[in-house]
Write an enzyme that holds these catalytic residues in place. Structure first.
Site, PDB file in Angstrom:
ATOM      1  N   SER A  26      12.467  -4.426 -14.105  1.00 15.84           N
ATOM      2  CA  SER A  26      12.857  -3.699 -12.888  1.00 15.84           C
ATOM      3  C   SER A  26      12.062  -4.300 -11.740  1.00 15.84           C
ATOM      4  CB  SER A  26      12.453  -2.232 -13.068  1.00 15.84           C
ATOM      5  OG  SER A  26      12.546  -1.527 -11.843  1.00 15.84           O
ATOM      6  N   TYR A  53       6.700   4.562 -15.376  1.00 13.02           N
ATOM      7  CA  TYR A  53       7.788   3.578 -15.281  1.00 13.02           C
ATOM      8  C   TYR A  53       7.223   2.229 -14.813  1.00 13.02           C
ATOM      9  CZ  TYR A  53      12.543   1.872 -14.419  1.00 13.02           C
ATOM     10  OH  TYR A  53      13.719   1.154 -14.449  1.00 13.02           O
TER      11      TYR A  53
HETATM   12  N1  LIG Z   1      19.987   1.322 -12.613  1.00 17.89           N
HETATM   13  C1  LIG Z   1      18.917   0.977 -11.952  1.00 17.89           C
HETATM   14  O1  LIG Z   1      18.802   1.224 -10.731  1.00 17.89           O
HETATM   15  C2  LIG Z   1      17.813   0.231 -12.664  1.00 17.89           C
HETATM   16  C3  LIG Z   1      16.829  -0.372 -11.874  1.00 17.89           C
HETATM   17  C4  LIG Z   1      15.818  -1.082 -12.516  1.00 17.89           C
HETATM   18  C5  LIG Z   1      15.802  -1.199 -13.881  1.00 17.89           C
HETATM   19  N2  LIG Z   1      16.776  -0.600 -14.639  1.00 17.89           N
HETATM   20  C6  LIG Z   1      16.705  -0.757 -16.109  1.00 17.89           C
HETATM   21  O2  LIG Z   1      17.987  -1.120 -16.628  1.00 17.89           O
HETATM   22  C7  LIG Z   1      18.018  -0.806 -18.024  1.00 17.89           C
HETATM   23  C8  LIG Z   1      19.342  -0.179 -18.373  1.00 17.89           C
HETATM   24  O3  LIG Z   1      19.442   1.087 -17.714  1.00 17.89           O
HETATM   25  P1  LIG Z   1      20.735   1.515 -16.883  1.00 17.89           P
HETATM   26  O4  LIG Z   1      20.346   1.490 -15.452  1.00 17.89           O
HETATM   27  O5  LIG Z   1      21.912   0.768 -17.338  1.00 17.89           O
HETATM   28  O6  LIG Z   1      20.795   3.072 -17.284  1.00 17.89           O
HETATM   29  P2  LIG Z   1      21.785   3.849 -18.269  1.00 17.89           P
HETATM   30  O7  LIG Z   1      21.178   5.193 -18.482  1.00 17.89           O
HETATM   31  O8  LIG Z   1      23.174   3.776 -17.727  1.00 17.89           O
HETATM   32  O9  LIG Z   1      21.724   3.005 -19.617  1.00 17.89           O
HETATM   33  C9  LIG Z   1      20.583   3.032 -20.466  1.00 17.89           C
HETATM   34  C10 LIG Z   1      21.061   3.112 -21.904  1.00 17.89           C
HETATM   35  O10 LIG Z   1      19.906   3.135 -22.753  1.00 17.89           O
HETATM   36  C11 LIG Z   1      20.137   4.097 -23.772  1.00 17.89           C
HETATM   37  N3  LIG Z   1      18.876   4.573 -24.351  1.00 17.89           N
HETATM   38  C12 LIG Z   1      17.997   5.470 -23.839  1.00 17.89           C
HETATM   39  N4  LIG Z   1      16.995   5.696 -24.705  1.00 17.89           N
HETATM   40  C13 LIG Z   1      17.239   4.907 -25.791  1.00 17.89           C
HETATM   41  C14 LIG Z   1      16.558   4.690 -27.025  1.00 17.89           C
HETATM   42  N5  LIG Z   1      15.411   5.338 -27.327  1.00 17.89           N
HETATM   43  N6  LIG Z   1      17.091   3.819 -27.910  1.00 17.89           N
HETATM   44  C15 LIG Z   1      18.265   3.181 -27.638  1.00 17.89           C
HETATM   45  N7  LIG Z   1      18.956   3.354 -26.504  1.00 17.89           N
HETATM   46  C16 LIG Z   1      18.448   4.198 -25.578  1.00 17.89           C
HETATM   47  C17 LIG Z   1      20.921   5.203 -23.078  1.00 17.89           C
HETATM   48  O11 LIG Z   1      21.613   6.033 -24.006  1.00 17.89           O
HETATM   49  C18 LIG Z   1      21.848   4.402 -22.180  1.00 17.89           C
HETATM   50  O12 LIG Z   1      23.066   4.100 -22.832  1.00 17.89           O
HETATM   51  C19 LIG Z   1      16.792   0.094 -18.266  1.00 17.89           C
HETATM   52  O13 LIG Z   1      15.796  -0.662 -18.913  1.00 17.89           O
HETATM   53  C20 LIG Z   1      16.358   0.503 -16.867  1.00 17.89           C
HETATM   54  O14 LIG Z   1      14.986   0.803 -16.802  1.00 17.89           O
HETATM   55  C21 LIG Z   1      17.775   0.119 -14.054  1.00 17.89           C
END
Ligand SMILES: NC(=O)c1ccc[n+]([C@@H]2O[C@H](COP(=O)([O-])OP(=O)(O)OC[C@H]3O[C@@H](n4cnc5c(N)ncnc54)[C@H](O)[C@@H]3O)[C@@H](O)[C@H]2O)c1
Length: 304
Positions: free
Chosen positions: A148, A161
């Site tokens: 991130s 985080y």
């Molecule tokens: N969306 C943003 O703005 C953003 C910004 C920076 C980083 N991220 C990172 O992107 C990555 C993906 O997140 P996203 O934004 O697509 O969110 P999201 O919630 O849409 O997807 C995350 C997925 O991870 C799964 N998950 C959660 N806990 C889990 C576990 N213990 N084991 C297996 N799966 C699990 C959830 O069920 C979900 O399907 C994450 O690492 C998040 O920190 C997102």
């Protein structure tokens, strides 16, 4: 990694957000897909969508924070497809709160998913990839870890985080160097998104009971409200970020950003470090955000 068609990709967090978009592109490129997520129903829906496009899919409900579940995922992958080429250690959860107020359960949950999930992915899949490379002179592999912008900055009120994502950046940079050291045909990249509309603001849907049952602190409620607003108003889509990520894998590019213009904040942080300045105000460009956060903490203080 130049060739995707016919190769196998493993994606954690595949049921939503970035993970689901990686899977959609993988299907379009005719990759064999291994989809892992903790949410069984959403995962089954993703699998059905991709199979309807003709993709070969192995789906497994996995909690990435558990070493034995990632190891079982790897065994099932090898049994079904015989090799792994592209790994997305992507599953993650968001969290907020003043760093001294977060509970032990908060720390264990968020570090468990965001950091240990990536550690288990790297520990388990890299040796299998190296093994495949030994017996296949044309082998090409790549590992993408999702961190991130919070892995390069330290905004207040989201300490766990930040810690988890800084560690993922460090782990991935080291992985890259280790792979180069042994001249492996495996690349590594770290994805550092800024605010992108996905399910991340609703991460508590997957929180363990010890976290879900503890009432949120005022600081956590304030951060949650900010996160919902920032994420939902993000202008770059998860699908665009996933496209950029595949392009970066094809070009062996290490750092992947959804919002390169936000790198000015990283530059400022690095300048502070080398000039021995105290950390800059993270809200310098948008002081209204600091004021909203402060005001909501004060009003919550008065009401509690
Ligand atoms: N969306 C943003 O703005 C953003 C910004 C920076 C980083 N991220 C990172 O992107 C990555 C993906 O997140 P996203 O934004 O697509 O969110 P999201 O919630 O849409 O997807 C995350 C997925 O991870 C799964 N998950 C959660 N806990 C889990 C576990 N213990 N084991 C297996 N799966 C699990 C959830 O069920 C979900 O399907 C994450 O690492 C998040 O920190 C997102």
């Amino acid at each position: 990694m130049k060739t995707f068609t016919g190769r196998t990709a493993v994606i954690t967090g595949a049921a939503s957000g970035f993970g689901r978009e990686f899977a959609r592109i993988g299907a379009r490129l005719q990759m064999k897909l291994v989809l892992a997520d903790v949410e069984a129903k959403a995962l089954a829906a993703t699998r059905a969508e991709l199979e309807a496009l003709g993709a070969e899919v192995l789906e497994k409900v996995v909690d990435v924070s558990k070493a034995d579940e990632i190891e079982a995922l790897a065994q099932a992958t090898m049994a079904r497809f015989g090799a792994v080429h592209l790994v997305f250690n992507n599953a993650g959860v968001g969290s907020g709160g003043l760093v001294w107020e977060n509970t032990l359960a908060d720390w264990q949950w968020v570090l468990g998913v965001n950091l240990w999930g990536v550690i288990h992915g790297v520990r388990t899949f890299t040796p299998l990839m190296l093994e495949s490379a030994k017996s296949d002179p044309d082998y090409q592999g790549h590992i993408v870890n999702t961190a991130s912008m919070a892995g390069l900055l330290n905004a207040p009120n989201m300490g766990i985080y930040n810690v988890s994502k800084h560690a993922v950046v460090s782990l991935t940079e080291t992985l890259y160097q280790d792979l180069r050291l042994i001249e492996a045909p495996i690349g590594a990249s770290v994805l550092c998104p800024y605010f992108v509309p996905t399910g991340i603001s609703d991460s508590h849907r997957n929180a363990p009971t010890a976290v879900a049952k503890t009432p949120a602190t005022a600081a956590q409620r304030a951060q949650q409200a900010l996160s919902v607003k920032a994420v939902s108003s993000g202008k770059v889509s998860a699908a665009e970020v996933a496209e950029r990520t595949f392009e970066a894998v094809g070009a062996d590019q290490f750092y992947i950003f959804s919002h390169p213009h936000a790198l000015g904040n990283v530059e400022r942080r690095m300048e502070d470090i080398v000039a021995l300045h105290n950390p800059s105000d993270p809200f310098a460009a948008r002081p209204e955000v600091r004021e909203i956060l402060r005001a909501s903490l004060k009003s919550e203080d008065r009401s509690s």
